[in-house]
Design a protein around this motif. Structure first.
Motif, short mmCIF file in Angstrom:
data_model
loop_
_atom_site.label_atom_id
_atom_site.label_comp_id
_atom_site.label_asym_id
_atom_site.label_seq_id
_atom_site.Cartn_x
_atom_site.Cartn_y
_atom_site.Cartn_z
N TYR A 62 0.65 -1.15 0.43
CA TYR A 62 -0.29 -0.21 -0.06
C TYR A 62 0.97 1.29 0.15
O TYR A 62 0.78 2.32 -0.72
CB TYR A 62 -0.90 0.32 1.53
N SER A 63 1.81 0.91 0.87
CA SER A 63 3.09 2.29 0.79
C SER A 63 3.46 2.74 -0.67
O SER A 63 4.24 3.74 -0.84
CB SER A 63 3.82 2.34 2.01
N GLU A 64 3.89 1.80 -1.62
CA GLU A 64 4.34 2.03 -2.76
C GLU A 64 3.33 2.17 -3.61
O GLU A 64 3.84 2.89 -4.62
CB GLU A 64 5.20 0.98 -3.14
N GLN A 65 2.01 2.43 -3.29
CA GLN A 65 0.97 2.72 -4.82
C GLN A 65 0.27 4.10 -5.19
O GLN A 65 1.36 5.11 -3.86
CB GLN A 65 -0.19 1.85 -4.50
N PHE A 66 0.70 4.20 -6.48
CA PHE A 66 -0.12 5.69 -6.67
C PHE A 66 -0.96 6.22 -5.75
O PHE A 66 -2.48 5.55 -5.78
CB PHE A 66 1.04 5.97 -8.26
N TYR A 67 -1.17 8.03 -6.54
CA TYR A 67 -2.33 8.32 -5.33
C TYR A 67 -3.02 9.86 -6.61
O TYR A 67 -1.18 10.14 -6.83
CB TYR A 67 -3.03 8.17 -4.10
N VAL A 68 -3.64 9.99 -6.44
CA VAL A 68 -3.79 11.83 -7.12
C VAL A 68 -4.66 12.49 -5.64
O VAL A 68 -5.25 11.90 -5.52
CB VAL A 68 -4.76 11.66 -8.94
N GLY A 69 -4.75 13.65 -6.10
CA GLY A 69 -5.72 14.28 -5.47
C GLY A 69 -4.85 15.14 -4.01
O GLY A 69 -3.20 14.97 -4.03
N GLY A 70 -5.33 16.50 -4.37
CA GLY A 70 -4.64 16.91 -2.56
C GLY A 70 -4.36 18.64 -3.30
O GLY A 70 -4.21 19.23 -4.66
N ALA A 71 -3.26 18.98 -2.63
CA ALA A 71 -2.19 20.78 -2.49
C ALA A 71 -1.60 20.58 -3.91
O ALA A 71 -1.38 21.37 -4.08
CB ALA A 71 -2.35 21.56 -1.72
N ASN A 72 -1.42 19.28 -3.80
CA ASN A 72 0.25 19.39 -5.26
C ASN A 72 -0.47 18.74 -6.50
O ASN A 72 0.55 17.96 -6.93
CB ASN A 72 1.43 19.13 -4.37
N SER A 73 -1.38 18.28 -7.14
CA SER A 73 -1.73 17.43 -7.37
C SER A 73 -2.63 18.40 -7.83
O SER A 73 -3.01 18.77 -8.76
CB SER A 73 -1.91 15.94 -6.92
N ILE A 74 -4.30 17.30 -8.15
CA ILE A 74 -5.55 17.59 -9.09
C ILE A 74 -6.07 18.27 -8.03
O ILE A 74 -6.78 17.15 -7.13
CB ILE A 74 -6.45 16.21 -9.30
N ARG A 75 -5.97 19.57 -7.65
CA ARG A 75 -6.03 20.26 -6.89
C ARG A 75 -7.96 20.65 -6.74
O ARG A 75 -8.04 20.46 -5.81
CB ARG A 75 -5.90 21.63 -7.18
N ALA A 76 -8.83 19.65 -7.35
CA ALA A 76 -10.30 20.15 -7.65
C ALA A 76 -10.82 18.89 -6.56
O ALA A 76 -12.05 18.57 -6.40
CB ALA A 76 -11.01 19.55 -9.14
N PHE A 77 -9.79 18.44 -5.98
CA PHE A 77 -10.07 16.91 -5.64
C PHE A 77 -9.56 16.91 -4.27
O PHE A 77 -7.74 16.34 -4.19
CB PHE A 77 -10.12 15.57 -6.35
N THR A 78 -9.93 15.93 -3.42
CA THR A 78 -9.24 15.93 -2.23
C THR A 78 -7.92 14.42 -2.39
O THR A 78 -8.07 13.81 -3.07
CB THR A 78 -9.81 15.76 -0.56
N ILE A 79 -6.77 14.38 -1.63
CA ILE A 79 -5.65 13.14 -1.69
C ILE A 79 -7.02 11.68 -1.22
O ILE A 79 -7.30 11.81 -0.59
CB ILE A 79 -4.63 13.38 -0.59
N ARG A 80 -6.06 11.25 -2.55
CA ARG A 80 -6.49 9.76 -2.51
C ARG A 80 -7.90 9.08 -2.99
O ARG A 80 -8.85 8.30 -1.92
CB ARG A 80 -6.05 8.88 -1.74
N SER A 81 -8.13 10.62 -3.41
CA SER A 81 -9.70 10.13 -3.49
C SER A 81 -10.58 10.37 -4.96
O SER A 81 -12.00 9.74 -5.23
CB SER A 81 -10.71 11.66 -3.20
#
Length: 775
Positions: free
Chosen positions: A622-641
């Motif tokens: 789990y700790s090595e998997q990728f995610y999007v969202g959050g303040a430094n990513s796709i900012r319309a969505f919360t982190i890992r959502s």
């Protein structure tokens, strides 16, 4: 200053808006003409080549000036609404009050033909043509007035003429030793027959010669002692070049020097002067207190020369940089003192200690789509010069707490909440710490560091599980070439232990085994290598940054198993009682910053990654998997959502609380940054408009998560997109950022048709407060 009344402010602005159709030249200074741009210049006798392109870029930079309300700094394209000029014309007469405040903050001074000064610019551009070898080229201009005689454009004509080439290159007037150095290093010359003539190349050759001499003992040699003589008559279209030493060069500049004694004065952080000293042969350290603030050997190894050696400017530069990279001094100053009338240089270094501690505190608030919210904090403390070794000891503590914002969870009352706690301790050495003996010159001449780190973290998910993660790593960073950084982590050992599982967790795991196997107990032994390119050192207008990283886990461990007769492909191989992960992971990130002007930039980023788990563990940790969202990513969505793929866990399902991650990641961002107010409360207030897109996917099909795997079918529909705007408060040493993200498209099906498929506008908004730029 009185508190601004917003009604008064709006009332004051309205006349300016009404004047949109009025003249922008009404209040021009007497005799001045408003500059409204420069059309594309007429270019003649231009032959496309590397030299021609460089020359044209320099010439265009000299003649192009942005007019008022320029479109992204363009010299010829303008916005249709000259708001700054309207404010200037409306409020120019105010000396105080709200009118003066509006003028100072919003008005744009008119750009006049006289301030553009086309006559001087054309002469500068003509000289640039000659500097690049276009000796018979020139730049001319005309001033073309418009219907309104108070407005004018500038039309330039750039005539390249004929570019001259180098014919012969001769070195003359140097003494015997200097001439022998030139001949011994002639393969490194910047000047070659049939190369285009270029003044910049001539200056580079002059600096090469000066550097060559100073690295061979000529301490007092200077650039002004070398001159160039060019003959363009002997052979038409060619330059016969003579590089000569000026007459009457000072005697000390033609003398070679050797290194004498070295004295280091260690000054306390509060200015305490040395009161004692320690000396070994020709190296002396003067210090205050009972013992030197840094170990004698740590200091001595930073000086890459020895007594009696011939002076080398390169070794001196390497020594000063190595001393600075210790990170324990506010400054260090090298002074060279000739010893009488001899050929010996004594060296004195004054170095003042910096404060021994650095600390940093970050606070944040997290809000998740699972109705969990709560505060978080990160505290960092660094002890410089730990044990007087020139190393820094760093402690990082982080924690967050989340509670349920609704009274029930899945229809049940919930009084248990989630939290995360973590700690990391690292020791950083500003050099490569290797088990074998290193050459002292190689160890300190380029930026490098070694990090030894141990860490532990605990995650408690209310009503589901409690996990402990801990481990350690050794990381080497080094930069043998400017702009190219290598990061090698030969050893990274991580343990994930599920300390507690509830019955509800076990029930969920049986329904979705692929998702929850990533949380199993496991040991992660890995190796990683990262290569980073950054062209900032070239001082170019635009910045390019590119990073590539490769991680391999469990393969060395499996080979050890194979060496002892066990199959490389055997499942559930264990080490220290835990199965170990086996995967290969690659990620890349590319950034390009285009500087339109000092106040406008366009920042872009493209990034992606893939992780393939196999052998001992076919599901990536789990700790090595990728995610999007959050303040430094796709900012319309919360982190890992968002994701994986087009899958979305329904809020009513048992595992909707799990963060959404994947094995593949693609993301792209573009952001237009612009200055809003300069010198605003001690800093600059900047704005931004951005567009973000991306998602994560699974490598393998998961029946419990339909649509989560990567396929080309409906690929573009599976990309989440969002736009928005932000405000940045730039204090130079600190940037505070507030971004408002607006969702445009989610990858899963909703009740709405079409590309904009956000059911409710308010549900598609993300607000992020952060420190620093997102990329």
């Amino acid at each position: 200053m009185k508190k601004l009344n917003y009604k008064t402010l709006l009332t004051g602005l309205m006349p300016a808006l009404i004047l949109a159709s009025c003249s922008t030249t009404k209040h021009l200074a007497e005799g001045e003409v408003l500059y409204v741009g420069t059309p594309t210049p007429k270019i003649t006798n231009y032959e496309k080549s590397k030299t021609g392109e460089s020359t044209l870029e320099e010439v265009m930079g000299a003649i192009n000036v942005a007019p008022n309300n320029s479109f992204f700094g363009s010299p010829k394209s303008r916005w249709p609404f000259p708001f700054g000029l309207w404010i200037y014309n409306r409020f120019e007469r105010y000396d105080k009050g709200i009118g003066k405040w509006i003028f100072n903050k919003l008005a744009a001074d008119p750009v006049y033909i006289s301030t553009v000064n086309p006559d001087t610019r054309s002469k500068v551009a003509t000289n640039l043509l000659k500097d690049y070898g276009y000796f018979n080229g020139n730049v001319t201009y005309t001033v073309d007035t418009l219907k309104n005689p108070k407005k004018a454009k500038l039309n330039y004509t750039v005539n390249f003429g004929h570019g001259y080439l180098l014919d012969s290159v001769m070195y003359a007037g140097f003494d015997a030793r200097c001439d022998s150095l030139i001949q011994a290093n002639k393969d490194e010359t910047m000047l070659h027959k049939d190369d285009p003539f270029n003044v910049n190349t001539l200056n580079q050759e002059r600096e090469r010669l000066v550097e060559l001499f100073k690295n061979n003992g000529y301490y007092f040699y200077r650039s002004e002692f070398i001159t160039f003589l060019a003959d363009t008559i002997m052979k038409p279209g060619y330059v016969n070049l003579k590089i000569a030493q000026q007459p009457n060069v000072p005697k000390n500049a033609l003398r070679t020097y050797h290194i004498g004694n070295t004295t280091v004065n260690l000054i306390g952080q509060n200015g305490e002067q040395p009161t004692d000293s320690i000396k070994f042969r020709h190296f002396q350290v003067n210090y205050a207190g009972k013992k030197p603030g840094v170990r004698f050997g740590v200091l001595r190894r930073r000086f890459l020369y020895r007594n009696g050696e011939i002076f080398s400017q390169q070794k001196q530069n390497y020594s000063q940089q190595a001393l600075s990279r210790l990170g324990i001094f506010k400054f260090n100053e090298f002074r060279y003192n000739p010893k009488g009338d001899t050929d010996t240089l004594d060296i004195t270094i004054n170095a003042m200690f910096d404060l021994p501690y650095d600390s940093e505190l970050e606070l944040n608030v997290k809000t998740k789509s699972t109705k969990q919210t709560g505060p978080g904090a990160v505290f960092k403390l660094s002890k410089k010069n730990f044990k007087r070794m020139g190393a820094s000891l760093n402690l990082e503590l982080n924690g967050s707490y989340e509670w349920q914002t609704s009274s029930t969870v899945d229809g049940e009352s919930s009084v248990m909440n989630s939290y995360e706690l973590g700690a990391a301790l690292s020791l950083n050495f500003p050099r490569l710490v290797l088990p074998w003996q290193q050459n002292r010159m190689n160890a300190f001449r380029f930026p490098s560091q070694t990090d030894f780190k141990i860490y532990a973290s605990q995650v408690n998910r209310a009503r589901y599980f409690k996990m402990l993660s801990f481990g350690g790593e050794v990381t080497y960073n080094f930069q043998r070439r400017r702009g190219l950084k290598h990061t090698v982590t030969p050893v990274h050992l991580a343990f994930n232990m599920l300390q507690r599982r509830t019955a509800e967790f076990n029930a969920i795991a049986s329904q979705n085994p692929m998702l929850f196997h990533s949380l199993d107990d496991q040991f992660i032994p890995s190796f990683s290598y990262t290569l980073t390119y950054d062209n900032t050192y070239k001082q170019k207008r635009n910045r390019l940054w590119w990073e590539n990283s490769l991680t391999s886990a469990g393969n060395v461990t499996s080979m050890i198993y194979a060496a002892f007769g066990q199959s490389f492909k055997k499942q559930e191989k264990k080490l220290l009682g835990n199965p170990f992960a086996q995967f290969v992971k690659y990620s890349t990130e590319f950034r390009y910053l285009f500087n339109i002007s000092e106040k406008q930039q366009i920042a872009t980023r493209v990034m992606g990654g893939v992780i393939w788990a196999y052998g001992n563990k076919t599901i990536a940790p789990y700790s090595e998997q990728f995610y999007v969202g959050g303040a430094n990513s796709i900012r319309a969505f919360t982190i890992r959502s968002i994701g994986p793929g087009r899958f979305r866990p329904a809020s009513s399902t048992n595992y909707s609380y799990v963060d959404e991650t994947g094995d593949i990641k693609l993301e792209a961002n573009i952001e237009y940054r612009f200055r809003m107010l300069s010198n605003f409360l001690g800093g600059n207030l900047n704005g931004a408009v951005f567009l973000d897109a991306g998602n994560v996917w699974l490598m393998r099909k998961d029946e419990a998560r339909p649509g989560a795997e990567f396929t080309l079918n409906r690929f573009f529909d599976s990309i989440a997109t969002g736009t928005g705007f932000g405000i940045r408060y730039d204090l130079s040493f600190l940037i505070l950022r507030l971004d408002f993200g607006i969702a445009l498209h989610v990858p899963y099906d909703t009740e709405k048709k079409g590309y904009y498929n956000i059911p409710n506008f308010k549900d598609g908004m993300g607000i992020h407060f952060a420190i620093g730029y997102p990329f």
